[in-house]
Scaffold this motif. Sequence first.
Motif, PDB file in Angstrom:
ATOM      1  N   GLN A 141     -10.755   4.305  -8.816  1.00 53.94           N
ATOM      2  CA  GLN A 141      -9.608   4.482  -7.930  1.00 53.94           C
ATOM      3  C   GLN A 141      -9.573   3.475  -6.782  1.00 53.94           C
ATOM      4  O   GLN A 141      -8.736   3.588  -5.878  1.00 53.94           O
ATOM      5  CB  GLN A 141      -9.626   5.902  -7.345  1.00 53.94           C
ATOM      6  CG  GLN A 141      -9.555   7.018  -8.379  1.00 53.94           C
ATOM      7  CD  GLN A 141      -8.294   6.953  -9.210  1.00 53.94           C
ATOM      8  OE1 GLN A 141      -7.206   6.730  -8.691  1.00 53.94           O
ATOM      9  NE2 GLN A 141      -8.441   7.135 -10.523  1.00 53.94           N
ATOM     10  N   GLN A 142     -10.447   2.484  -6.804  1.00 52.99           N
ATOM     11  CA  GLN A 142     -10.502   1.519  -5.700  1.00 52.99           C
ATOM     12  C   GLN A 142      -9.211   0.713  -5.588  1.00 52.99           C
ATOM     13  O   GLN A 142      -8.680   0.201  -6.591  1.00 52.99           O
ATOM     14  CB  GLN A 142     -11.685   0.569  -5.874  1.00 52.99           C
ATOM     15  CG  GLN A 142     -13.047   1.215  -5.700  1.00 52.99           C
ATOM     16  CD  GLN A 142     -13.236   1.805  -4.314  1.00 52.99           C
ATOM     17  OE1 GLN A 142     -13.214   1.097  -3.310  1.00 52.99           O
ATOM     18  NE2 GLN A 142     -13.410   3.125  -4.258  1.00 52.99           N
ATOM     19  N   ARG A 145     -20.425   9.466  -3.122  1.00 55.73           N
ATOM     20  CA  ARG A 145     -18.976   9.472  -3.339  1.00 55.73           C
ATOM     21  C   ARG A 145     -18.349   8.489  -2.366  1.00 55.73           C
ATOM     22  O   ARG A 145     -18.776   8.396  -1.204  1.00 55.73           O
ATOM     23  CB  ARG A 145     -18.384  10.876  -3.109  1.00 55.73           C
ATOM     24  CG  ARG A 145     -18.985  11.973  -3.965  1.00 55.73           C
ATOM     25  CD  ARG A 145     -18.723  11.765  -5.456  1.00 55.73           C
ATOM     26  NE  ARG A 145     -17.306  11.589  -5.773  1.00 55.73           N
ATOM     27  CZ  ARG A 145     -16.475  12.601  -6.034  1.00 55.73           C
ATOM     28  NH1 ARG A 145     -16.923  13.853  -5.987  1.00 55.73           N
ATOM     29  NH2 ARG A 145     -15.216  12.367  -6.351  1.00 55.73           N
ATOM     30  N   VAL A 146     -17.336   7.756  -2.828  1.00 52.56           N
ATOM     31  CA  VAL A 146     -16.676   6.763  -1.981  1.00 52.56           C
ATOM     32  C   VAL A 146     -15.176   6.952  -2.047  1.00 52.56           C
ATOM     33  O   VAL A 146     -14.628   7.417  -3.047  1.00 52.56           O
ATOM     34  CB  VAL A 146     -17.056   5.328  -2.414  1.00 52.56           C
ATOM     35  CG1 VAL A 146     -18.562   5.116  -2.294  1.00 52.56           C
ATOM     36  CG2 VAL A 146     -16.593   5.027  -3.839  1.00 52.56           C
ATOM     37  N   GLY A 147     -14.491   6.573  -0.964  1.00 50.97           N
ATOM     38  CA  GLY A 147     -13.040   6.682  -0.907  1.00 50.97           C
ATOM     39  C   GLY A 147     -12.374   5.483  -1.561  1.00 50.97           C
ATOM     40  O   GLY A 147     -13.010   4.467  -1.844  1.00 50.97           O
ATOM     41  N   LYS A 156     -17.567  -0.074  11.428  1.00 49.25           N
ATOM     42  CA  LYS A 156     -17.121   1.204  11.980  1.00 49.25           C
ATOM     43  C   LYS A 156     -15.695   1.469  11.493  1.00 49.25           C
ATOM     44  O   LYS A 156     -14.710   1.191  12.164  1.00 49.25           O
ATOM     45  CB  LYS A 156     -17.175   1.186  13.518  1.00 49.25           C
ATOM     46  CG  LYS A 156     -16.896   2.524  14.178  1.00 49.25           C
ATOM     47  CD  LYS A 156     -16.992   2.402  15.690  1.00 49.25           C
ATOM     48  CE  LYS A 156     -16.672   3.703  16.396  1.00 49.25           C
ATOM     49  NZ  LYS A 156     -16.719   3.562  17.888  1.00 49.25           N
ATOM     50  N   SER A 157     -15.618   2.006  10.297  1.00 48.42           N
ATOM     51  CA  SER A 157     -14.323   2.293   9.675  1.00 48.42           C
ATOM     52  C   SER A 157     -14.439   3.590   8.896  1.00 48.42           C
ATOM     53  O   SER A 157     -15.382   3.769   8.117  1.00 48.42           O
ATOM     54  CB  SER A 157     -13.925   1.148   8.735  1.00 48.42           C
ATOM     55  OG  SER A 157     -12.854   1.527   7.897  1.00 48.42           O
ATOM     56  N   THR A 158     -13.475   4.477   9.081  1.00 46.41           N
ATOM     57  CA  THR A 158     -13.495   5.737   8.332  1.00 46.41           C
ATOM     58  C   THR A 158     -13.248   5.499   6.848  1.00 46.41           C
ATOM     59  O   THR A 158     -13.682   6.287   6.009  1.00 46.41           O
ATOM     60  CB  THR A 158     -12.438   6.715   8.888  1.00 46.41           C
ATOM     61  OG1 THR A 158     -11.158   6.074   8.923  1.00 46.41           O
ATOM     62  CG2 THR A 158     -12.805   7.158  10.308  1.00 46.41           C
ATOM     63  N   ASP A 159     -12.558   4.396   6.512  1.00 48.38           N
ATOM     64  CA  ASP A 159     -12.349   4.063   5.100  1.00 48.38           C
ATOM     65  C   ASP A 159     -13.658   3.712   4.405  1.00 48.38           C
ATOM     66  O   ASP A 159     -13.766   3.824   3.181  1.00 48.38           O
ATOM     67  CB  ASP A 159     -11.384   2.879   4.967  1.00 48.38           C
ATOM     68  CG  ASP A 159      -9.942   3.264   5.247  1.00 48.38           C
ATOM     69  OD1 ASP A 159      -9.606   4.457   5.090  1.00 48.38           O
ATOM     70  OD2 ASP A 159      -9.157   2.380   5.631  1.00 48.38           O
ATOM     71  N   ALA A 160     -14.626   3.262   5.187  1.00 46.34           N
ATOM     72  CA  ALA A 160     -15.883   2.776   4.613  1.00 46.34           C
ATOM     73  C   ALA A 160     -16.960   3.854   4.507  1.00 46.34           C
ATOM     74  O   ALA A 160     -18.063   3.576   4.028  1.00 46.34           O
ATOM     75  CB  ALA A 160     -16.412   1.615   5.448  1.00 46.34           C
ATOM     76  N   ILE A 161     -16.660   5.070   4.919  1.00 46.91           N
ATOM     77  CA  ILE A 161     -17.672   6.129   4.902  1.00 46.91           C
ATOM     78  C   ILE A 161     -18.070   6.477   3.472  1.00 46.91           C
ATOM     79  O   ILE A 161     -17.226   6.726   2.616  1.00 46.91           O
ATOM     80  CB  ILE A 161     -17.159   7.402   5.621  1.00 46.91           C
ATOM     81  CG1 ILE A 161     -16.923   7.117   7.104  1.00 46.91           C
ATOM     82  CG2 ILE A 161     -18.171   8.547   5.468  1.00 46.91           C
ATOM     83  CD1 ILE A 161     -16.288   8.281   7.853  1.00 46.91           C
ATOM     84  N   VAL A 162     -19.355   6.483   3.217  1.00 48.73           N
ATOM     85  CA  VAL A 162     -19.917   6.921   1.939  1.00 48.73           C
ATOM     86  C   VAL A 162     -20.532   8.296   2.142  1.00 48.73           C
ATOM     87  O   VAL A 162     -21.212   8.541   3.141  1.00 48.73           O
ATOM     88  CB  VAL A 162     -20.989   5.926   1.424  1.00 48.73           C
ATOM     89  CG1 VAL A 162     -21.781   6.522   0.268  1.00 48.73           C
ATOM     90  CG2 VAL A 162     -20.329   4.618   1.004  1.00 48.73           C
ATOM     91  N   ARG A 163     -20.284   9.182   1.208  1.00 49.84           N
ATOM     92  CA  ARG A 163     -20.802  10.555   1.321  1.00 49.84           C
ATOM     93  C   ARG A 163     -21.780  10.845   0.188  1.00 49.84           C
ATOM     94  O   ARG A 163     -21.558  10.434  -0.937  1.00 49.84           O
ATOM     95  CB  ARG A 163     -19.646  11.557   1.294  1.00 49.84           C
ATOM     96  CG  ARG A 163     -18.749  11.457   2.515  1.00 49.84           C
ATOM     97  CD  ARG A 163     -17.480  12.289   2.376  1.00 49.84           C
ATOM     98  NE  ARG A 163     -16.695  12.263   3.611  1.00 49.84           N
ATOM     99  CZ  ARG A 163     -15.860  11.278   3.936  1.00 49.84           C
ATOM    100  NH1 ARG A 163     -15.702  10.250   3.128  1.00 49.84           N
ATOM    101  NH2 ARG A 163     -15.201  11.321   5.089  1.00 49.84           N
TER     102      ARG A 163
END
Length: 373
Positions: free
Chosen positions: A63-64, A135-137, A244-251
């Motif tokens: 989905q990238q 998991r990645v956005g 520092k980006s919320t798009d880059a957060i890995v969970r």
Amino acid sequence: MTIILLTVSFLYALFTFILWLTWLRIPLVQSEDLLTNKPFITVVIPVRNEAGKIEKLMDDLSQQVYRQFEVIVADDASTDDTWKIIQSYAQHAPFALHPLPLANEQTASPKKRAITQSIAMAMGNLIVTTDGDCRVGPNWLFAIAAFYQQTGARLISGPVTFTTEQTIFDSLQTVEFSSLIGTGACTMSLGFPTMCNGANLCYVKEVFSEVGGFTGVDHLASGDDEFLMHKIASRYPDGVRFLKSTDAIVRTQSHRSLRVFYNQRKRWASKWRAYESYLPSLLAIFVFLSNAAPVVAVVAWWAGFLNGNVTLVVIGLKAIPEFLFLRQILVFLQKKSSVRVIPLTQLIYPFYVLFFGLAAQGKGYIWKDRKLS
């Protein structure tokens, strides 16, 4: 004793306050700019026994928004169905997916071996690493590529947190882990990088070769991320950045087993003596002493050797700046619900640090069903 406790506590309060101000000054990156030069990215994923999670990560990569990438999944002799899942997914993946089987042989650092062999066959000029249980956005790779274009960084460290918290143990891990992510980000911004996380790390492929990859630290099971970062920072002092980006957060999934949690933290704690730079080692000792201070103060007060007001000051100097700092990190990581757990974490954390600081002196731990040293 009073002077020592107050001095250590004051220095820790000053250090934490500086981290808090530094975090506030790190700009929040918005990944909306058009990319004029789209670097080709190779996503490297070392895995072992991730049959229950790896397919979800593959779905996320499908989905990238950013499409200039390939994926290498290096399977380290999994004993479950991980390899079959990856081979099957490669048949219909909407991106170039290359399964890489690794020989089932004894090695001091399985993860470093997996990354090194993956980079040897990588086509991308940017290497991005993550783990099989993450998991990645959809904007993850776009955020990294845009930040690389904006900064020209040689190494980019990204934010990592846990998925949804279901238990108090999950929340405690989230708060504790946020302190590591925040501290790593701030020390990078201040010009002396100390820590990062391989679950969300990017570096230039040529730079990996320039610094000799993991040569010199390949005998250590841990540190595929931080030792490499220190090498790159030594070669390129201004080339290490935090995204520092919320798009880059890995969970990733928090640990549900105390035994697995223990082995991971022991693995992390065991590497500090191998740092060539004195700063990470100095920071580890400083954090150990700072967390010991309130414990010593309470025991000394209980035994009648320390004034109650002094004890409260020692506790306050640690708790208040720490709360301010942790709250900011948790809000950024979209974990505002975990803010309420900060006081409980602060109550437990000194004993946790003391325990693992001592446990790390012993050799050996179990990781991915293997005994490592």
